[in-house]
Design an enzyme around this catalytic site. Structure first.
Site, PDB file in Angstrom:
ATOM      1  N   ASN A   1      -6.162   3.031  -7.666  1.00  0.00           N
ATOM      2  CA  ASN A   1      -6.581   2.234  -6.524  1.00  0.00           C
ATOM      3  C   ASN A   1      -7.273   0.987  -7.076  1.00  0.00           C
ATOM      4  OD1 ASN A   1      -6.931   1.663  -3.775  1.00  0.00           O
ATOM      5  ND2 ASN A   1      -9.001   2.533  -3.775  1.00  0.00           N
TER       6      ASN A   1
ATOM      7  N   HIS B   1     -10.499   8.040   5.703  1.00  0.00           N
ATOM      8  CA  HIS B   1      -9.520   6.989   5.453  1.00  0.00           C
ATOM      9  C   HIS B   1      -9.249   6.133   6.688  1.00  0.00           C
ATOM     10  CE1 HIS B   1      -8.326   9.449   1.847  1.00  0.00           C
ATOM     11  NE2 HIS B   1      -8.257   8.246   1.349  1.00  0.00           N
TER      12      HIS B   1
ATOM     13  N   TYR C   1       0.842  -1.193   0.000  1.00  0.00           N
ATOM     14  CA  TYR C   1       0.000   0.000   0.000  1.00  0.00           C
ATOM     15  C   TYR C   1       0.877   1.242   0.000  1.00  0.00           C
ATOM     16  CZ  TYR C   1      -4.130   2.820   0.693  1.00  0.00           C
ATOM     17  OH  TYR C   1      -5.148   3.720   0.505  1.00  0.00           O
TER      18      TYR C   1
ATOM     19  N   ARG D   1      -3.684   8.801  -9.200  1.00  0.00           N
ATOM     20  CA  ARG D   1      -3.218   7.549  -8.628  1.00  0.00           C
ATOM     21  C   ARG D   1      -4.201   6.464  -9.024  1.00  0.00           C
ATOM     22  NH1 ARG D   1      -5.675   5.675  -3.797  1.00  0.00           N
ATOM     23  NH2 ARG D   1      -3.753   4.602  -3.227  1.00  0.00           N
TER      24      ARG D   1
ATOM     25  N   TYR E   1      -9.565  -6.286   4.609  1.00  0.00           N
ATOM     26  CA  TYR E   1     -10.065  -4.928   4.368  1.00  0.00           C
ATOM     27  C   TYR E   1     -10.787  -4.818   3.031  1.00  0.00           C
ATOM     28  CZ  TYR E   1      -9.921  -0.017   2.964  1.00  0.00           C
ATOM     29  OH  TYR E   1     -10.247   1.229   2.484  1.00  0.00           O
ATOM     30  N   LYS E   2     -10.245  -5.470   2.004  1.00  0.00           N
ATOM     31  CA  LYS E   2     -10.834  -5.388   0.666  1.00  0.00           C
ATOM     32  C   LYS E   2     -11.958  -6.397   0.450  1.00  0.00           C
ATOM     33  CE  LYS E   2      -6.806  -3.345  -1.641  1.00  0.00           C
ATOM     34  NZ  LYS E   2      -7.481  -2.145  -2.207  1.00  0.00           N
TER      35      LYS E   2
END
Length: 339
Positions: A227, A195, A38, A225, A318-319
């Site tokens: 993600n 966040h 990350y 960016r 988390y994902k």
């Protein structure tokens, strides 16, 4: 040659969404290394970017334009609160209208046009059959509130971040295709607050450095960016509000259907300083690609396996990948004989 919008396909129910070969080739594959770590991974969004790439213009209009606009209309009919703007963000919303209309008309003149006669503007969107004349800055002259009006004509979600007290606040947005987050919940939150759930990054001080960088972005120098996450089926709207519609999909993945059901979901996130309001335009352009389509690129297939295999457990959780992560890794292994 840039991809022309094709007929409407669905991101729900029968999931008729597909990518052409050209769309697969220009997909923004997000992994530069065999192991994922990350990071902020912010870089200048120099315009124009490489021709026909997703980075060429400020707003990327591709073959899925009509499909995404149809999906946005459905979501906003189901829940109008997925578009909101706090009263003090009115100028920022008009900033966004100016930025979007100017960019789209210059970058895609076959699809969009903008004529300015002082404060009287005429906007035409040939793809959606829209043509309106309005007075810039006067919401009553538009058929919808400013953010909703133009937000329903741009691919990708849009957030407008107010900058004050050396921080950024999510005070306006039209968010209809989020990856497991809610505008209604995050509205009014500061940068660090929205966040808050992200693991590992806080310990590394990533967000503190990112905030310092973002609050210093000058006008005319946007940054970007990538993600990423994974999603089951070609579903754009994976918001908490609609969790009952998609949460159980994660239990349906098998070795036999990984290729068609599991999608890599990549967000091209661009931040651009608005001239009048000093707000930051935060565009979140989502791209979906099935594992079957992804592995047609041998280099991507091999790296996808290695990235997923070494993904930290905190990020797997988390994902939301925990229920099918091992199945995906096992399926991808066939494309990485060296590992």
């Amino acid at each position: 040659m840039r991809l022309a919008p094709k007929a409407i396909q669905s991101f729900r129910d029968d999931f008729t969404y597909t990518n052409s070969e050209e769309a697969i080739k220009r997909f923004p594959f997000p992994f530069p290394e065999d192991e994922y770590m990350y990071s902020v991974n912010i870089e200048p969004h120099a315009l124009p970017g490489p021709k026909d790439s997703v980075y060429e213009h400020l707003f990327d209009i591709d073959e899925h334009y009509l499909s995404e606009m149809a999906e946005r209309e459905i979501v906003l009919k189901e829940n109008p609160k997925r578009c909101l703007a706090m009263p003090h963000m009115d100028l920022a919303c008009w900033d966004f209208i100016d930025r979007a209309m100017t960019s789209l008309s210059e970058d895609y003149p076959n699809y969009f046009s903008l004529e300015k006669d002082g404060e009287f503007w005429t906007w035409e969107n040939k793809l959606l059959g829209i043509k309106d004349t309005f007075t810039f800055g006067q919401s009553s002259t538009l058929p919808k509130p400013p953010l909703e009006y133009i937000g329903c004509q741009v691919q990708g979600d849009i957030a407008l971040l107010d900058q004050r007290n050396n921080d950024l606040y999510m005070d306006a947005g039209v968010i209809t295709c989020p990856a497991d987050w809610s505008l209604a919940f995050d509205a009014g939150m500061s940068f660090s607050e929205w966040h808050g759930p992200v693991p590992l990054a806080h310990e590394a001080g990533i967000f503190e450095r990112a905030l310092k960088f973002l609050t210093a972005i000058p006008i005319g120098q946007p940054v970007r960016r990538l993600n990423w996450t994974l999603t089951i089926n070609a579903r754009m709207d994976t918001s908490p509000e609609t969790y009952p519609n998609w949460g159980t999909d994660r239990d349906t993945v098998t070795l036999e259907n990984v290729g068609e059901k599991v999608y890599l979901r990549v967000e091209l996130q661009v931040l651009d300083r608005m001239a009048r309001s000093n707000a930051l335009l935060f565009s979140i352009r989502t791209y979906l690609i099935s594992m079957n389509d992804l592995v047609t690129n041998k280099a991507w297939a091999k790296r996808m396996h290695r990235t997923m295999k070494t993904l930290p457990s905190e990020l797997i959780e988390y994902k939301g990948l925990s229920r099918y992560h091992s199945t995906l890794v096992e399926w991808l292994k066939q494309f990485d004989p060296e590992n």
